[in-house]
Design a protein around this motif. Structure first.
Motif, mmCIF file in Angstrom:
data_model
loop_
_atom_site.group_PDB
_atom_site.id
_atom_site.type_symbol
_atom_site.label_atom_id
_atom_site.label_comp_id
_atom_site.label_asym_id
_atom_site.label_seq_id
_atom_site.Cartn_x
_atom_site.Cartn_y
_atom_site.Cartn_z
ATOM 1 N N UNK A 20 0.849 -1.191 0.000
ATOM 2 C CA UNK A 20 0.000 0.000 0.000
ATOM 3 C C UNK A 20 0.882 1.238 0.000
ATOM 4 N N UNK A 21 0.280 2.383 -0.287
ATOM 5 C CA UNK A 21 1.000 3.655 -0.316
ATOM 6 C C UNK A 21 0.812 4.384 1.008
ATOM 7 N N UNK A 22 1.915 4.830 1.594
ATOM 8 C CA UNK A 22 1.866 5.579 2.845
ATOM 9 C C UNK A 22 1.300 6.972 2.592
ATOM 10 N N UNK B 158 3.297 9.007 0.151
ATOM 11 C CA UNK B 158 2.748 8.131 -0.882
ATOM 12 C C UNK B 158 3.787 7.146 -1.402
ATOM 13 N N UNK B 159 4.729 6.817 -0.546
ATOM 14 C CA UNK B 159 5.720 5.803 -0.868
ATOM 15 C C UNK B 159 5.091 4.421 -0.703
ATOM 16 N N UNK B 160 5.319 3.544 -1.673
ATOM 17 C CA UNK B 160 4.728 2.209 -1.619
ATOM 18 C C UNK B 160 5.581 1.286 -0.747
ATOM 19 N N UNK B 161 4.914 0.628 0.195
ATOM 20 C CA UNK B 161 5.583 -0.320 1.091
ATOM 21 C C UNK B 161 4.734 -1.586 1.172
ATOM 22 N N UNK C 196 3.422 4.632 9.123
ATOM 23 C CA UNK C 196 2.911 3.302 8.814
ATOM 24 C C UNK C 196 2.100 2.742 9.978
ATOM 25 N N UNK C 197 2.601 2.913 11.198
ATOM 26 C CA UNK C 197 1.878 2.407 12.366
ATOM 27 C C UNK C 197 0.520 3.079 12.499
ATOM 28 N N UNK D 116 -10.314 0.835 3.525
ATOM 29 C CA UNK D 116 -9.390 0.909 2.403
ATOM 30 C C UNK D 116 -8.062 1.438 2.931
ATOM 31 N N UNK D 117 -7.005 1.299 2.124
ATOM 32 C CA UNK D 117 -5.681 1.654 2.615
ATOM 33 C C UNK D 117 -5.479 3.150 2.777
ATOM 34 N N UNK D 118 -6.348 3.950 2.227
ATOM 35 C CA UNK D 118 -6.282 5.402 2.405
ATOM 36 C C UNK D 118 -7.606 6.007 1.962
#
Length: 303
Positions: free
Chosen positions: A47-49, A53-56, A86-87, A128-130
């Motif tokens: 997912x993107x932070x 918006x960095x993908x991890x 991320x947390x 959803x992730x964001x």
């Protein structure tokens, strides 16, 4: 594909009952998630932070004591700020940023809710992730069958998103905002949806909004801010706030599926009106979103 390795870890202590396994089972039946792995006890995703918006990638598990642990995968170290972001994002996605120790009290007040809590122990909403990805889903899904929209969203992840290897398995993330901000066309997407996705990507890339800020704003202000985005109306804004930003205490009383779910669970002769849903859901506070999830899961299971 991102050449990834373990670049950090997170640890989240749930407050109140929580079952990661129940959340994974929910995702297996949630069409937009498009999960291919079934029956696993770990949640492995990319997912993107929000913000950078960095993908991890992450591999999440829950130990016998209830603690949720995650190993983060990326091509380089995340650093303190990245780990903190991320947390926070993972906690919000799993509804672990909310103190659930009072949720049982809702079931004590309302026997129907209590029965659902016993039927689905530890199940909390999985977002959803964001907010951005929820917004993209809302646009993709407009006037489209859910299964078709899910297939289209997954194809966008495959063709436009980044892939992170998590524990030896590739995990595809939905495209980051900068990708959609430059989208000119995509097979299966009509021109107006491409334009709306491009506007959404531009807004997200500029961090015009973020999930934490949407949660902090008065609800009506948050919904109004979301509706300033092209193609986002009242229904889509509500979806983004609930399923993207993770608002824990809102019942979408104008949504027909909630009325049907309440009719089913409460054994009513007909679906309740929005005013009746408003009165009933007041007793679910401050976990109205959580109860809404249990009602809809039960309706889907029994239908």
């Amino acid at each position: 594909m991102i050449d990834s390795g373990v670049q950090g870890s997170v640890r989240i202590e749930p407050r109140g009952p929580f079952s990661l396994a129940a959340g994974i089972r929910f995702l297996e039946g949630f069409t937009p998630a498009a999960r291919e792995e079934v029956g696993t006890e770990t949640l492995d995703v990319a997912f993107a932070l929000e913000g950078s918006w960095r993908t991890v990638g992450v591999s999440l598990s829950q130990d016998d004591g209830g603690t949720v642990r995650g190993r983060l995968f990326a091509e380089r170290a995340l650093g303190r700020s990245g780990l903190s972001a991320a947390a926070a994002q993972l906690a919000r996605i799993l509804a672990l940023d909310v103190d659930g120790s009072g949720f049982a009290d809702v079931g004590e007040r309302d026997p129907v809710v209590g029965a659902l809590q016993r039927r689905y122990p530890g199940l909390r909403p999985v977002a959803f992730w964001s907010w951005y990805e929820a917004g993209a889903w809302a646009i993709i899904g407009q006037r489209t069958r859910m299964t078709q929209a899910a297939a289209l969203k997954q194809r966008m992840a495959t063709e436009l998103g980044e892939t992170v290897v998590v524990d030896g398995r590739p995990q595809q993330a939905f495209p980051a905002p900068r990708v959609l901000a430059g989208l000119e066309s995509f097979r299966g997407l009509p021109g107006p949806k491409v334009e709306r996705l491009r506007a959404l990507g531009s807004a997200a890339a500029a961090n015009v909004l973020d999930s934490a800020r949407l949660r902090e704003m008065p609800r009506e202000e948050a919904l109004a801010a979301l509706q300033e985005l092209p193609g986002i109306g009242p229904f889509s804004a509500e979806l983004i706030l609930l399923r993207g930003a993770g608002d824990p205490d809102h019942a979408p009383v104008h949504e027909g599926r909630l009325a049907l779910a309440v009719q089913h669970a409460y054994r009513l002769p007909e679906p309740p009106t929005p005013d009746e849903l408003t009165a009933l859901s007041a007793g679910w506070a401050p976990y109205r979103t959580w109860v809404t999830l249990l009602l809809r899961v039960a309706l889907d299971a029994d239908s």
